[in-house]
Write a protein that holds these residues in place. Structure first.
Motif, mmCIF file in Angstrom:
data_model
loop_
_atom_site.group_PDB
_atom_site.id
_atom_site.type_symbol
_atom_site.label_atom_id
_atom_site.label_comp_id
_atom_site.label_asym_id
_atom_site.label_seq_id
_atom_site.Cartn_x
_atom_site.Cartn_y
_atom_site.Cartn_z
ATOM 1 N N UNK A 28 0.842 -1.217 0.000
ATOM 2 C CA UNK A 28 0.000 0.000 0.000
ATOM 3 C C UNK A 28 0.865 1.250 0.000
ATOM 4 N N UNK A 29 0.332 2.295 -0.618
ATOM 5 C CA UNK A 29 1.067 3.557 -0.717
ATOM 6 C C UNK A 29 0.527 4.556 0.290
ATOM 7 N N UNK A 30 1.422 5.425 0.710
ATOM 8 C CA UNK A 30 1.021 6.493 1.627
ATOM 9 C C UNK A 30 0.303 7.608 0.863
ATOM 10 N N UNK A 31 0.699 7.768 -0.393
ATOM 11 C CA UNK A 31 0.091 8.819 -1.219
ATOM 12 C C UNK A 31 0.128 8.384 -2.678
ATOM 13 N N UNK A 32 -0.778 8.902 -3.455
ATOM 14 C CA UNK A 32 -0.792 8.597 -4.888
ATOM 15 C C UNK A 32 0.278 9.431 -5.582
ATOM 16 N N UNK A 33 0.946 8.828 -6.553
ATOM 17 C CA UNK A 33 1.977 9.556 -7.293
ATOM 18 C C UNK A 33 1.812 9.325 -8.783
ATOM 19 N N UNK A 34 2.387 10.211 -9.528
ATOM 20 C CA UNK A 34 2.436 10.087 -10.984
ATOM 21 C C UNK A 34 3.500 9.049 -11.320
ATOM 22 N N UNK A 35 3.168 8.089 -12.156
ATOM 23 C CA UNK A 35 4.078 6.997 -12.492
ATOM 24 C C UNK A 35 5.375 7.516 -13.108
ATOM 25 N N UNK A 36 5.297 8.536 -13.962
ATOM 26 C CA UNK A 36 6.504 9.079 -14.600
ATOM 27 C C UNK A 36 7.414 9.735 -13.567
ATOM 28 N N UNK A 37 6.821 10.474 -12.653
ATOM 29 C CA UNK A 37 7.621 11.132 -11.613
ATOM 30 C C UNK A 37 8.245 10.088 -10.699
ATOM 31 N N UNK A 38 7.443 9.084 -10.344
ATOM 32 C CA UNK A 38 7.964 8.017 -9.478
ATOM 33 C C UNK A 38 9.161 7.326 -10.118
ATOM 34 N N UNK A 39 9.050 6.990 -11.398
ATOM 35 C CA UNK A 39 10.156 6.341 -12.096
ATOM 36 C C UNK A 39 11.396 7.228 -12.089
ATOM 37 N N UNK A 40 11.224 8.512 -12.352
ATOM 38 C CA UNK A 40 12.358 9.438 -12.385
ATOM 39 C C UNK A 40 13.012 9.576 -11.006
ATOM 40 N N UNK A 41 12.192 9.692 -9.963
ATOM 41 C CA UNK A 41 12.741 9.881 -8.620
ATOM 42 C C UNK A 41 13.443 8.610 -8.131
ATOM 43 N N UNK A 42 12.851 7.441 -8.378
ATOM 44 C CA UNK A 42 13.498 6.196 -7.963
ATOM 45 C C UNK A 42 14.779 5.962 -8.767
#
Length: 155
Positions: A28-42
């Protein structure tokens, strides 16, 4: 996992990160995120301090992902990029420590083998000389030279 003695680890590629994120997606996630942003940040979390090249090995990322899913973070939520990087770094540190231990063991085994082979190359005269010196040293250690406090413990 790669054997560091023979193979350097393969650095994680985008494919490896996407596989890890897909597995971690079950948490489970704490907050919803944009998939593109998540990929870039990770992806950024797996790179060196300057954000240049990926410095996390693919196997370390895979093991870290498994540990996180198994509860290594102490919570059951999707990890943040820094949490993923910390677990990857812990896995790397363990791998490097194990590699160092194995290298020390191999070096010690080589040294022992070298000593063993050098002993086998001694001539009978050298062996007799060593035996005589050992006997002489043992005779020189008579009981009167031992500290009296030590003698009382032996009884």
């Amino acid at each position: 996992m790669n054997d560091l003695v023979s193979d350097p680890p393969r650095m994680a590629a985008l494919k490896d990160l996407l596989e890890a994120l897909a597995m971690l997606g079950a948490l489970p996630r704490r907050a919803l995120t944009d998939v593109r942003i998540e990929e870039a940040v990770f992806t950024l979390a797996l790179k060196d301090e300057r954000g240049g090249r990926v410095v996390v090995a693919a196997d370390d990322l895979r093991i870290a992902t498994q540990r996180i899913i198994s509860g290594a973070l102490g919570h059951g939520f999707h990890p943040s990029p820094p949490e993923l990087r910390r677990v990857c770094d812990q896995v790397k540190d363990e791998r490097v420590t194990e590699y160092s231990r194995r290298m020390r063991e191999q070096r010690m085994m080589r040294e022992m083998e070298e000593r063993r082979s050098s002993r086998q190359q001694r001539t009978p005269e050298e062996r007799e000389r060593v035996r005589l010196r050992t006997e002489e040293a043992m005779r020189s250690l008579d009981a009167s030279s031992i500290d009296p406090r030590m003698r009382s413990r032996d009884r």
